[in-house]
Design a protein around this motif. Sequence first.
Motif, PDB file in Angstrom:
ATOM      1  N   VAL A 169      -8.032  -2.631   2.630  1.00  0.00           N
ATOM      2  CA  VAL A 169      -7.453  -1.382   3.127  1.00  0.00           C
ATOM      3  C   VAL A 169      -8.594  -0.420   3.433  1.00  0.00           C
ATOM      4  O   VAL A 169      -9.377  -0.076   2.545  1.00  0.00           O
ATOM      5  N   VAL A 179      -4.496  -1.262   7.100  1.00  0.00           N
ATOM      6  CA  VAL A 179      -4.686  -2.534   6.400  1.00  0.00           C
ATOM      7  C   VAL A 179      -5.338  -3.517   7.362  1.00  0.00           C
ATOM      8  O   VAL A 179      -4.950  -3.602   8.532  1.00  0.00           O
ATOM      9  N   PRO A 198      -5.546   5.965   2.761  1.00  0.00           N
ATOM     10  CA  PRO A 198      -5.535   4.733   3.546  1.00  0.00           C
ATOM     11  C   PRO A 198      -5.449   5.013   5.032  1.00  0.00           C
ATOM     12  O   PRO A 198      -4.670   5.859   5.476  1.00  0.00           O
ATOM     13  N   ILE A 224       0.833  -1.203   0.000  1.00  0.00           N
ATOM     14  CA  ILE A 224       0.000   0.000   0.000  1.00  0.00           C
ATOM     15  C   ILE A 224       0.868   1.252   0.000  1.00  0.00           C
ATOM     16  O   ILE A 224       0.581   2.229  -0.716  1.00  0.00           O
TER      17      ILE A 224
END
Length: 222
Positions: free
Chosen positions: A211, A196, A193, A170
Motif C-alpha cells: 500500500v 494498493v 493510503p 485497507i
Amino acid sequence: MYRSEQLLFDNGKPVPIIIRNYSTDDFDDLIEIQAECFPPPFPSELWWNKKQLTNHVTLFPEGALCIEIDGKVVSSLTGVCVHFDPAHPEHTWAEATDHGYITNHDPNGNTLYIVDISVRPAFRSLGLGKIMMQSMYHVIIEKGLDRLLGGGRMPGYYKHANNMTANEYIDAVVRGELHDPVISFLLRCGRLPLTVVENYLDDEESLNYGVLMEWKNPFKGI
C-alpha cells in the motif's frame, strides 16, 4: 546534517535518545539490527550489505537516519529521492529503490521514498519508528519536497483474503475495524493510503500486495 536530542519515557523513566544521520561507523550495528528484525528463516543475504549502506551515506546522507541510546544504534530509517507522478503510481519496491542500492537517487526528485525502517525488537515499545518518521518529515520540509512516500506491507491481509479484496482490507484498517501491524502504525505516523499495488514485493503474508502510504508537505499546498 540532522541531529536531535530528546527524552522518551519508559514506564515513567526518562530515556535520552539521539536522532542523527548514520555513517560508515554504524554499518556493523545496522546489519545487526537487520539480523534482529529479520531472523531465520529470513535469508541473511537480504539484510543490508555494506555496499548498499555505503550508497545510502554517499548518495543521499540526509535520508540515512538512526536513533542512538546509551551509545548504541537501536533503529534506522532510510530514504531516497525520486520523481513520483501520482497519475502513474504503479511500481515495485525494487524499482523504487534499485533493490535497496538507491543508485536511482534523483537530487531533483519531488518525493522522499522510504526504503526501509527497522527497530531492534527490544526497543519497539518506545515508539522509535514514529519518532524517526517525524524526523524524516523535517527533512522533507527542509528540502522543499512534495511528499514522503513508501509502500507498506499489509501482513494481516492473508487472514482475510478469502472474504475481502486488498482494497477492502485497507479500507477496514483505515476505519479502525481491523488492525494491521504495519498499516496501522503508518496511519499513526500521519501517513495516508494512496493506492494498493499488486506484486509490490515478495511477501507471503501480504499476498505480494503493498500500500503506497503518503505524507504531504503541508507547506506545498499540493
